[in-house]
Motif scaffolding. Sequence first.
Motif, PDB file in Angstrom:
ATOM      1  N   PRO A   1       5.529  29.878  72.178  1.00  0.00           N
ATOM      2  CA  PRO A   1       4.344  30.495  71.556  1.00  0.00           C
ATOM      3  C   PRO A   1       4.430  32.021  71.506  1.00  0.00           C
ATOM      4  O   PRO A   1       3.999  32.639  70.522  1.00  0.00           O
ATOM      5  CB  PRO A   1       3.193  30.028  72.462  1.00  0.00           C
ATOM      6  CG  PRO A   1       3.680  28.759  73.054  1.00  0.00           C
ATOM      7  CD  PRO A   1       5.139  28.977  73.288  1.00  0.00           C
ATOM      8  N   LEU A   2       5.000  32.633  72.544  1.00  0.00           N
ATOM      9  CA  LEU A   2       5.153  34.085  72.531  1.00  0.00           C
ATOM     10  C   LEU A   2       6.127  34.514  71.439  1.00  0.00           C
ATOM     11  O   LEU A   2       5.922  35.530  70.764  1.00  0.00           O
ATOM     12  CB  LEU A   2       5.644  34.575  73.890  1.00  0.00           C
ATOM     13  CG  LEU A   2       4.608  34.607  75.013  1.00  0.00           C
ATOM     14  CD1 LEU A   2       5.271  34.986  76.331  1.00  0.00           C
ATOM     15  CD2 LEU A   2       3.482  35.578  74.700  1.00  0.00           C
TER      16      LEU A   2
ATOM     17  N   ASP B   1      -8.823  21.402  71.122  1.00  0.00           N
ATOM     18  CA  ASP B   1      -8.339  22.332  70.105  1.00  0.00           C
ATOM     19  C   ASP B   1      -6.820  22.306  69.975  1.00  0.00           C
ATOM     20  O   ASP B   1      -6.209  23.276  69.535  1.00  0.00           O
ATOM     21  CB  ASP B   1      -8.801  23.753  70.418  1.00  0.00           C
ATOM     22  CG  ASP B   1      -8.321  24.239  71.784  1.00  0.00           C
ATOM     23  OD1 ASP B   1      -7.812  23.411  72.561  1.00  0.00           O
ATOM     24  OD2 ASP B   1      -8.446  25.449  72.065  1.00  0.00           O
ATOM     25  N   VAL B   2      -6.200  21.176  70.331  1.00  0.00           N
ATOM     26  CA  VAL B   2      -4.749  21.061  70.258  1.00  0.00           C
ATOM     27  C   VAL B   2      -4.239  21.335  68.843  1.00  0.00           C
ATOM     28  O   VAL B   2      -4.899  21.038  67.847  1.00  0.00           O
ATOM     29  CB  VAL B   2      -4.301  19.660  70.736  1.00  0.00           C
ATOM     30  CG1 VAL B   2      -4.857  18.571  69.817  1.00  0.00           C
ATOM     31  CG2 VAL B   2      -2.788  19.570  70.839  1.00  0.00           C
ATOM     32  N   MET B   3      -3.053  21.922  68.762  1.00  0.00           N
ATOM     33  CA  MET B   3      -2.405  22.188  67.477  1.00  0.00           C
ATOM     34  C   MET B   3      -1.004  21.598  67.504  1.00  0.00           C
ATOM     35  O   MET B   3      -0.292  21.721  68.508  1.00  0.00           O
ATOM     36  CB  MET B   3      -2.334  23.699  67.224  1.00  0.00           C
ATOM     37  CG  MET B   3      -1.697  24.085  65.881  1.00  0.00           C
ATOM     38  SD  MET B   3       0.112  24.230  65.951  1.00  0.00           S
ATOM     39  CE  MET B   3       0.312  25.655  67.007  1.00  0.00           C
TER      40      MET B   3
ATOM     41  N   ILE C   1      -4.516  20.824  63.093  1.00  0.00           N
ATOM     42  CA  ILE C   1      -5.417  21.594  63.946  1.00  0.00           C
ATOM     43  C   ILE C   1      -6.524  20.689  64.474  1.00  0.00           C
ATOM     44  O   ILE C   1      -7.253  20.062  63.704  1.00  0.00           O
ATOM     45  CB  ILE C   1      -6.050  22.776  63.181  1.00  0.00           C
ATOM     46  CG1 ILE C   1      -4.963  23.629  62.513  1.00  0.00           C
ATOM     47  CG2 ILE C   1      -6.905  23.613  64.111  1.00  0.00           C
ATOM     48  CD1 ILE C   1      -4.011  24.281  63.472  1.00  0.00           C
ATOM     49  N   GLY C   2      -6.649  20.601  65.776  1.00  0.00           N
ATOM     50  CA  GLY C   2      -7.727  19.827  66.382  1.00  0.00           C
ATOM     51  C   GLY C   2      -7.304  18.417  66.741  1.00  0.00           C
ATOM     52  O   GLY C   2      -6.381  17.839  66.137  1.00  0.00           O
TER      53      GLY C   2
ATOM     54  N   GLU D   1      -3.856  21.508  82.633  1.00  0.00           N
ATOM     55  CA  GLU D   1      -3.515  20.081  82.656  1.00  0.00           C
ATOM     56  C   GLU D   1      -3.592  19.403  81.292  1.00  0.00           C
ATOM     57  O   GLU D   1      -3.377  18.190  81.193  1.00  0.00           O
ATOM     58  CB  GLU D   1      -4.412  19.310  83.644  1.00  0.00           C
ATOM     59  CG  GLU D   1      -4.391  19.851  85.057  1.00  0.00           C
ATOM     60  CD  GLU D   1      -3.066  19.630  85.739  1.00  0.00           C
ATOM     61  OE1 GLU D   1      -2.529  18.514  85.650  1.00  0.00           O
ATOM     62  OE2 GLU D   1      -2.557  20.578  86.364  1.00  0.00           O
ATOM     63  N   LYS D   2      -3.901  20.145  80.234  1.00  0.00           N
ATOM     64  CA  LYS D   2      -4.018  19.546  78.905  1.00  0.00           C
ATOM     65  C   LYS D   2      -3.013  20.172  77.943  1.00  0.00           C
ATOM     66  O   LYS D   2      -2.687  21.360  78.045  1.00  0.00           O
ATOM     67  CB  LYS D   2      -5.436  19.741  78.348  1.00  0.00           C
ATOM     68  CG  LYS D   2      -6.538  19.054  79.148  1.00  0.00           C
ATOM     69  CD  LYS D   2      -6.512  17.545  78.973  1.00  0.00           C
ATOM     70  CE  LYS D   2      -7.715  16.885  79.644  1.00  0.00           C
ATOM     71  NZ  LYS D   2      -7.749  15.428  79.435  1.00  0.00           N
ATOM     72  N   ILE D   3      -2.564  19.377  76.997  1.00  0.00           N
ATOM     73  CA  ILE D   3      -1.639  19.856  75.974  1.00  0.00           C
ATOM     74  C   ILE D   3      -2.430  20.579  74.888  1.00  0.00           C
ATOM     75  O   ILE D   3      -3.338  19.999  74.280  1.00  0.00           O
ATOM     76  CB  ILE D   3      -0.850  18.683  75.358  1.00  0.00           C
ATOM     77  CG1 ILE D   3       0.019  18.018  76.434  1.00  0.00           C
ATOM     78  CG2 ILE D   3       0.006  19.164  74.190  1.00  0.00           C
ATOM     79  CD1 ILE D   3       0.644  16.715  75.985  1.00  0.00           C
ATOM     80  N   VAL D   4      -2.096  21.838  74.649  1.00  0.00           N
ATOM     81  CA  VAL D   4      -2.787  22.629  73.627  1.00  0.00           C
ATOM     82  C   VAL D   4      -1.887  22.923  72.436  1.00  0.00           C
ATOM     83  O   VAL D   4      -2.385  23.342  71.380  1.00  0.00           O
ATOM     84  CB  VAL D   4      -3.331  23.944  74.209  1.00  0.00           C
ATOM     85  CG1 VAL D   4      -4.354  23.661  75.294  1.00  0.00           C
ATOM     86  CG2 VAL D   4      -2.212  24.820  74.750  1.00  0.00           C
ATOM     87  N   GLY D   5      -0.575  22.730  72.594  1.00  0.00           N
ATOM     88  CA  GLY D   5       0.341  22.983  71.493  1.00  0.00           C
ATOM     89  C   GLY D   5       1.494  21.998  71.514  1.00  0.00           C
ATOM     90  O   GLY D   5       2.072  21.724  72.572  1.00  0.00           O
ATOM     91  N   ILE D   6       1.805  21.433  70.353  1.00  0.00           N
ATOM     92  CA  ILE D   6       2.933  20.508  70.196  1.00  0.00           C
ATOM     93  C   ILE D   6       3.846  21.111  69.144  1.00  0.00           C
ATOM     94  O   ILE D   6       3.448  21.275  67.986  1.00  0.00           O
ATOM     95  CB  ILE D   6       2.462  19.110  69.759  1.00  0.00           C
ATOM     96  CG1 ILE D   6       1.431  18.552  70.741  1.00  0.00           C
ATOM     97  CG2 ILE D   6       3.654  18.165  69.626  1.00  0.00           C
ATOM     98  CD1 ILE D   6       0.717  17.299  70.228  1.00  0.00           C
ATOM     99  N   PHE D   7       5.062  21.467  69.538  1.00  0.00           N
ATOM    100  CA  PHE D   7       5.998  22.147  68.636  1.00  0.00           C
ATOM    101  C   PHE D   7       7.231  21.273  68.451  1.00  0.00           C
ATOM    102  O   PHE D   7       8.010  21.080  69.384  1.00  0.00           O
ATOM    103  CB  PHE D   7       6.382  23.518  69.203  1.00  0.00           C
ATOM    104  CG  PHE D   7       5.202  24.404  69.491  1.00  0.00           C
ATOM    105  CD1 PHE D   7       4.601  25.128  68.471  1.00  0.00           C
ATOM    106  CD2 PHE D   7       4.676  24.484  70.772  1.00  0.00           C
ATOM    107  CE1 PHE D   7       3.502  25.928  68.728  1.00  0.00           C
ATOM    108  CE2 PHE D   7       3.584  25.296  71.044  1.00  0.00           C
ATOM    109  CZ  PHE D   7       2.998  26.020  70.009  1.00  0.00           C
TER     110      PHE D   7
END
Length: 287
Positions: free
Chosen positions: A103-104, A194-196, A213-214, A267-273
């Motif tokens: 992400p960075l 708000d996972v992406m 998104i979401g 503990e939650k996934i916020v981004g899937i790449f």
Amino acid sequence: MSDILSDPTFTEIRPRLVRLAYRMLGSVADAEDVVQDAYLRWLVTDRDAVRQPAALLRTIVTRLCLNELKSARRRRETYIGPWLPEPIVEADEMESIDDMTLPLMMVLERLSPLERAAFLLHDVFGIGFDDIADALNRDTAACRKLASRARDHIQSARPRFPVTKEHGLEIAAAFFMASRNGDLDSLRSLLRADVMACTDGGGKVPASLHPLIGIAQVMARHAALARAFIESPSSLVRYVVIDGLPGFVSIEGGGIVQTTALQIEEEKIVGIFITRNPDKLRHIGSV
């Protein structure tokens, strides 16, 4: 490459130069090309007169990267679908020893080339601003401002509650099993609202052309994939750390190799790449 191995000075510095070029460009192949070009320039340098070989080579690589970024950005304007940096897994040559996550690196894409260079050289590689000024052909004060502006942009992308490597890989394993077995309730429990999800296929293989998104969009996509996995199962190659994020390498329908990296907070996934573009996976090696 045999010439490089015969030069102990360059051999020692080379891994750090490749990491710098990769962080600048987001491409393993381009990073290798830049470092090879830097070596050719090093060969015609009066090396006996160079007091700080590492500083000179950093300067050469940085300037070559700044030139390469101009054409790279033009190419990305016509890129099909989302663009992700080429994934570097923990076992690869450029095993990360800094805190740059995927992400960075994506945030770096939104910086100017000079901001990107100043931030990487100072905040990631620990180079002093006087040396950065020489590399960028700017004065020291200007380089401080460049790094400060970059830092302001990047601050929001730094993980606030990073997970340990071991726990991150446990979550990655749970995600793989739930998504491949069609256990949508378990999958939903792993995701933040708000996972992406972002998939890079580069127009070479099937992939979503826009980020999802979401949780509603992400779950709808995985519900469809669960049905597809019945006909064409996905197989796990290995769990790995990818650009600082827990994830895995897998083989999908049609023999497509892909990497999946997961950004996890609280503990939650916020981004899937997900990277599926075969051109970006050549350096992964034999699976």
